[in-house]
Write a protein that holds these residues in place. Structure first.
Motif, mmCIF file in Angstrom:
data_model
loop_
_atom_site.group_PDB
_atom_site.id
_atom_site.type_symbol
_atom_site.label_atom_id
_atom_site.label_comp_id
_atom_site.label_asym_id
_atom_site.label_seq_id
_atom_site.Cartn_x
_atom_site.Cartn_y
_atom_site.Cartn_z
ATOM 1 N N ILE A 8 25.889 -11.338 10.011
ATOM 2 C CA ILE A 8 25.615 -12.664 9.462
ATOM 3 C C ILE A 8 26.942 -13.292 9.049
ATOM 4 O O ILE A 8 27.668 -12.721 8.235
ATOM 5 C CB ILE A 8 24.687 -12.563 8.231
ATOM 6 N N ILE A 9 27.267 -14.439 9.638
ATOM 7 C CA ILE A 9 28.474 -15.170 9.235
ATOM 8 C C ILE A 9 27.986 -16.396 8.468
ATOM 9 O O ILE A 9 27.482 -17.360 9.065
ATOM 10 C CB ILE A 9 29.346 -15.588 10.445
ATOM 11 N N GLU A 10 28.066 -16.335 7.162
ATOM 12 C CA GLU A 10 27.470 -17.368 6.298
ATOM 13 C C GLU A 10 28.187 -17.371 4.958
ATOM 14 O O GLU A 10 28.331 -16.318 4.334
ATOM 15 C CB GLU A 10 25.979 -17.045 6.136
ATOM 16 N N ASP A 11 28.683 -18.542 4.518
ATOM 17 C CA ASP A 11 29.423 -18.605 3.255
ATOM 18 C C ASP A 11 28.526 -18.760 2.034
ATOM 19 O O ASP A 11 28.968 -18.575 0.914
ATOM 20 C CB ASP A 11 30.461 -19.734 3.301
ATOM 21 N N ASP A 12 27.250 -19.097 2.242
ATOM 22 C CA ASP A 12 26.322 -19.201 1.115
ATOM 23 C C ASP A 12 25.719 -17.814 0.868
ATOM 24 O O ASP A 12 24.896 -17.328 1.648
ATOM 25 C CB ASP A 12 25.229 -20.226 1.467
ATOM 26 N N SER A 13 26.130 -17.170 -0.241
ATOM 27 C CA SER A 13 25.727 -15.773 -0.443
ATOM 28 C C SER A 13 24.232 -15.628 -0.728
ATOM 29 O O SER A 13 23.641 -14.597 -0.430
ATOM 30 C CB SER A 13 26.567 -15.122 -1.542
ATOM 31 N N ASP A 14 23.591 -16.647 -1.296
ATOM 32 C CA ASP A 14 22.145 -16.558 -1.528
ATOM 33 C C ASP A 14 21.400 -16.452 -0.200
ATOM 34 O O ASP A 14 20.500 -15.631 -0.035
ATOM 35 C CB ASP A 14 21.632 -17.799 -2.277
ATOM 36 N N ILE A 15 21.801 -17.296 0.746
ATOM 37 C CA ILE A 15 21.158 -17.275 2.067
ATOM 38 C C ILE A 15 21.453 -15.950 2.768
ATOM 39 O O ILE A 15 20.558 -15.306 3.315
ATOM 40 C CB ILE A 15 21.641 -18.464 2.942
ATOM 41 N N ALA A 16 22.714 -15.515 2.701
ATOM 42 C CA ALA A 16 23.108 -14.274 3.367
ATOM 43 C C ALA A 16 22.322 -13.082 2.815
ATOM 44 O O ALA A 16 21.826 -12.247 3.569
ATOM 45 C CB ALA A 16 24.610 -14.054 3.214
ATOM 46 N N ASP A 17 22.170 -13.022 1.479
ATOM 47 C CA ASP A 17 21.444 -11.907 0.860
ATOM 48 C C ASP A 17 19.960 -11.923 1.223
ATOM 49 O O ASP A 17 19.352 -10.880 1.472
ATOM 50 C CB ASP A 17 21.604 -11.947 -0.662
ATOM 51 N N LEU A 18 19.395 -13.123 1.243
ATOM 52 C CA LEU A 18 17.979 -13.262 1.609
ATOM 53 C C LEU A 18 17.755 -12.767 3.048
ATOM 54 O O LEU A 18 16.794 -12.042 3.336
ATOM 55 C CB LEU A 18 17.572 -14.735 1.494
ATOM 56 N N LEU A 19 18.670 -13.139 3.915
ATOM 57 C CA LEU A 19 18.553 -12.716 5.314
ATOM 58 C C LEU A 19 18.731 -11.203 5.436
ATOM 59 O O LEU A 19 17.988 -10.534 6.147
ATOM 60 C CB LEU A 19 19.601 -13.431 6.176
#
Ligand code: CA
Length: 233
Positions: A8-19
């Motif tokens: 997962i390449i994503e700077d929003d950690s909330d979204i990354a953790d949810l995924l």
């Protein structure tokens, strides 16, 4: 069971953790990075099975990351699913033409995203076989490349060569959004005569000939067209 790794390449950690949480629950191994630079570095030595790529990243932008991944031999085969903000259809079009496999628009439903990931991974496994097949059969539709024949519930359809190519290309890529440019490239491949380059006109003609089955080709607003993936329903 083959272990499947998703980056997962994503700077929003909330979204990354949810995924991460949801994908791990499905049995995937998950790695997360907040930057495109780092993502490119990580995939160089050990490419994952699939990459979930946020388009709005600090530093190298998502579309550039996608281009670099697809340009590099080690990662060109890795499926990419883009995550984009609403109203960024033009970025989606560019990403798909760079070789991304699918996209979701934020805010997205996590279940739907997981379903997309599974579909893209399954497609990646099946694609090499599908490409070689002379006969594509989808529901009541059968497309015979050698005879240049399309049958719907056994009845032969009268299609122009352009319509035939379009329908075959769409049906060979079920569930995948194809842009007008990708469709146009397919129908003009090796063609020396002048043809109507308006893809929408050809799609309309195909739909008319498909009759009650017309819904199998979906319009994706601002992006292109998609052949309904019947195996998902
Ligand atoms: Ca972002």
């Amino acid at each position: 069971v083959v272990e499947r790794t998703i980056l997962i390449i994503e700077d929003d950690s909330d979204i990354a953790d949810l995924l991460r949480h949801n994908l791990e629950r499905e049995g995937y191994k998950v790695a997360i990075t907040r930057s495109g630079e780092n993502g490119l570095e990580m995939t160089r030595s050990s490419p994952p099975s699939l990459i979930l790529l946020d388009l709005g990243l600090p530093g190298i932008q998502g579309l550039e990351v996608c281009r670099l991944l697809k340009d590099r031999e080690e990662t060109s085969w890795v499926p990419v699913v883009m995550m984009t903000a609403r109203g960024e259809e033009s970025d989606v079009v560019v990403g798909l033409e760079l070789g991304a496999d699918d996209y979701v628009t934020k805010p997205f439903n996590v279940r739907e995203l997981v379903a997309r990931v599974k579909a893209v991974l399954r497609r990646a496994r099946m694609e090499p076989r599908r490409e070689r097949r002379a006969l594509v059969e989808v529901g009541p539709l059968s497309i015979d490349s050698e005879r240049h024949e399309v049958r719907l519930q056994g009845e032969q359809l009268e299609l122009t060569l352009t319509e035939f190519r379009l329908l075959r290309f769409l049906a060979a890529n079920p569930g995948r959004v194809l842009t007008r440019q990708q469709l146009l490239n397919e129908i003009t491949k090796g063609v020396t005569y002048i043809l109507d380059r308006n893809v929408d006109v050809h799609i309309r003609a195909i739909r008319r000939k498909l009759g009650t089955y017309r819904g199998v080709i979906t319009t994706v607003r601002g992006v292109g067209y998609k052949f309904h993936d019947l195996t998902l329903t």
